[in-house]
Design an enzyme around this catalytic site. Structure first.
Site, PDB file in Angstrom:
ATOM      1  N   CYS A 158      47.462   4.208  42.061  1.00 13.93           N
ATOM      2  CA  CYS A 158      46.469   4.125  40.995  1.00 13.93           C
ATOM      3  C   CYS A 158      45.895   5.523  40.885  1.00 13.93           C
ATOM      4  O   CYS A 158      45.582   6.150  41.904  1.00 13.93           O
ATOM      5  CB  CYS A 158      45.385   3.108  41.324  1.00 13.93           C
ATOM      6  SG  CYS A 158      44.097   3.006  40.064  1.00 13.93           S
ATOM      7  N   THR A 159      45.785   6.040  39.678  1.00 12.38           N
ATOM      8  CA  THR A 159      45.434   7.450  39.524  1.00 12.38           C
ATOM      9  C   THR A 159      44.019   7.770  39.978  1.00 12.38           C
ATOM     10  O   THR A 159      43.667   8.941  40.117  1.00 12.38           O
ATOM     11  CB  THR A 159      45.630   7.896  38.063  1.00 12.38           C
ATOM     12  OG1 THR A 159      44.994   6.961  37.180  1.00 12.38           O
ATOM     13  CG2 THR A 159      47.112   7.972  37.720  1.00 12.38           C
ATOM     14  N   GLN A 201      44.044  -7.494  30.445  1.00 12.86           N
ATOM     15  CA  GLN A 201      44.728  -7.587  31.733  1.00 12.86           C
ATOM     16  C   GLN A 201      44.381  -8.891  32.437  1.00 12.86           C
ATOM     17  O   GLN A 201      45.261  -9.614  32.908  1.00 12.86           O
ATOM     18  CB  GLN A 201      44.337  -6.418  32.633  1.00 12.86           C
ATOM     19  CG  GLN A 201      44.926  -5.073  32.264  1.00 12.86           C
ATOM     20  CD  GLN A 201      44.483  -3.992  33.238  1.00 12.86           C
ATOM     21  OE1 GLN A 201      43.460  -4.111  33.901  1.00 12.86           O
ATOM     22  NE2 GLN A 201      45.254  -2.921  33.324  1.00 12.86           N
ATOM     23  N   THR A 231      48.088   6.400  33.649  1.00  9.15           N
ATOM     24  CA  THR A 231      47.705   5.244  34.454  1.00  9.15           C
ATOM     25  C   THR A 231      48.953   4.607  35.024  1.00  9.15           C
ATOM     26  O   THR A 231      49.960   4.490  34.319  1.00  9.15           O
ATOM     27  CB  THR A 231      46.932   4.207  33.615  1.00  9.15           C
ATOM     28  OG1 THR A 231      46.979   2.927  34.259  1.00  9.15           O
ATOM     29  CG2 THR A 231      47.509   4.072  32.219  1.00  9.15           C
ATOM     30  N   ASN A 232      48.899   4.204  36.285  1.00  2.00           N
ATOM     31  CA  ASN A 232      50.041   3.519  36.885  1.00  2.00           C
ATOM     32  C   ASN A 232      50.193   2.098  36.359  1.00  2.00           C
ATOM     33  O   ASN A 232      51.283   1.676  35.971  1.00  2.00           O
ATOM     34  CB  ASN A 232      49.881   3.475  38.415  1.00  2.00           C
ATOM     35  CG  ASN A 232      50.154   4.793  39.092  1.00  2.00           C
ATOM     36  OD1 ASN A 232      51.277   5.113  39.444  1.00  2.00           O
ATOM     37  ND2 ASN A 232      49.104   5.581  39.298  1.00  2.00           N
ATOM     38  N   THR A 233      49.091   1.352  36.343  1.00  2.00           N
ATOM     39  CA  THR A 233      49.156  -0.066  36.002  1.00  2.00           C
ATOM     40  C   THR A 233      49.755  -0.313  34.623  1.00  2.00           C
ATOM     41  O   THR A 233      50.582  -1.216  34.441  1.00  2.00           O
ATOM     42  CB  THR A 233      47.751  -0.688  36.072  1.00  2.00           C
ATOM     43  OG1 THR A 233      47.255  -0.580  37.410  1.00  2.00           O
ATOM     44  CG2 THR A 233      47.778  -2.154  35.663  1.00  2.00           C
TER      45      THR A 233
END
Length: 233
Positions: free
Chosen positions: A200-201, A56, A87-89
């Site tokens: 974000c979780t 990332q 996961t959102n990202t």
């Protein structure tokens, strides 16, 4: 009632703190609906987050997509009938992952947007990692559902991002960080936000509905509920 025949597939570990919430929430929802000793059939692959986080930082989303696509195929091979990316990202590479498997993938932003619209909200404050807040992949998905997301200013985004990686993903929950998040939400409420997406979780480890001055949408919980609904159909 019969046990659901559909197996829920989880691709998690990013971080495991929130993936553990997914496992609990899915099983709690299943037991609430079916009763007794029922639990959810789950196939899960949990990855090591550290190498992915380095990718990332390096901006190597092609490499991330390649690895997570391979992991998604492992989830399918384990017997999953539907896939959740916990996961959102990492939904930045959701299209690549979905294309790598032959089972449906429930998009986290879609399940969140459905809940927001059902409650009549339209201008969510979006909190998450820097990638989720600043890049288009998530906000455009919300926009396509008729929502206009607001994000914090630069300094606030930096702090929200820092807390996620340096604290929440490492199991640390600090009162001063909760206060900082509350200030961010208050500022966005003054700009017209009518609710908050915990994008974000891990965020709901820190910020509960009781702590939030606006209605709070827990993306992990909504994703988990949607998975159970799908499995029971």
């Amino acid at each position: 009632m019969e046990v659901p025949v559909k197996t829920i597939g989880l691709l998690g570990g990013m971080s495991w703190e929130s993936t553990a919430l997914y496992y609990r929430l899915i099983n709690e929802r299943t037991r609430a609906l079916l009763g007794g000793l029922h639990s959810a059939p789950i196939a899960m692959v949990s990855v090591d987050f550290a190498p992915l986080e380095r990718l990332q930082v390096a901006g190597d989303w092609v490499g991330i997509g390649r690895q997570l696509s391979a992991n998604a195929r492992e989830v399918q091979a384990a017997g999953a009938d539907v896939l959740l990316l916990c996961t959102n990202t990492m939904h930045k590479v959701a299209d690549e992952i979905a294309a790598a498997v032959d089972i449906p993938m429930l998009h986290l932003a879609d399940t969140t947007a459905q809940a927001i619209r059902a409650n009549g909200h339209a201008r969510p404050a979006l909190l998450g990692t820097r990638f989720t807040m600043e890049e288009a992949f998530y906000r455009e998905r919300l926009s396509s559902a008729g929502l206009s997301a607001l994000i914090p200013d630069q300094s606030a985004r930096d702090e929200v991002h820092r807390v996620i990686y340096e604290e929440l993903c490492q199991g640390q929950v600090r009162a001063e960080s909760r206060n900082a998040y509350q200030r961010v939400v208050a500022d966005l409420a003054n700009e017209g936000a009518d609710c908050v997406i915990a994008g974000c979780t891990e965020i709901t480890l820190l910020l509960s509905p009781d702590d939030c001055p606006l209605p709070l949408y827990d993306t992990a919980a909504l994703h988990a509920q949607a998975a159970v609904s799908w499995a029971l159909q």
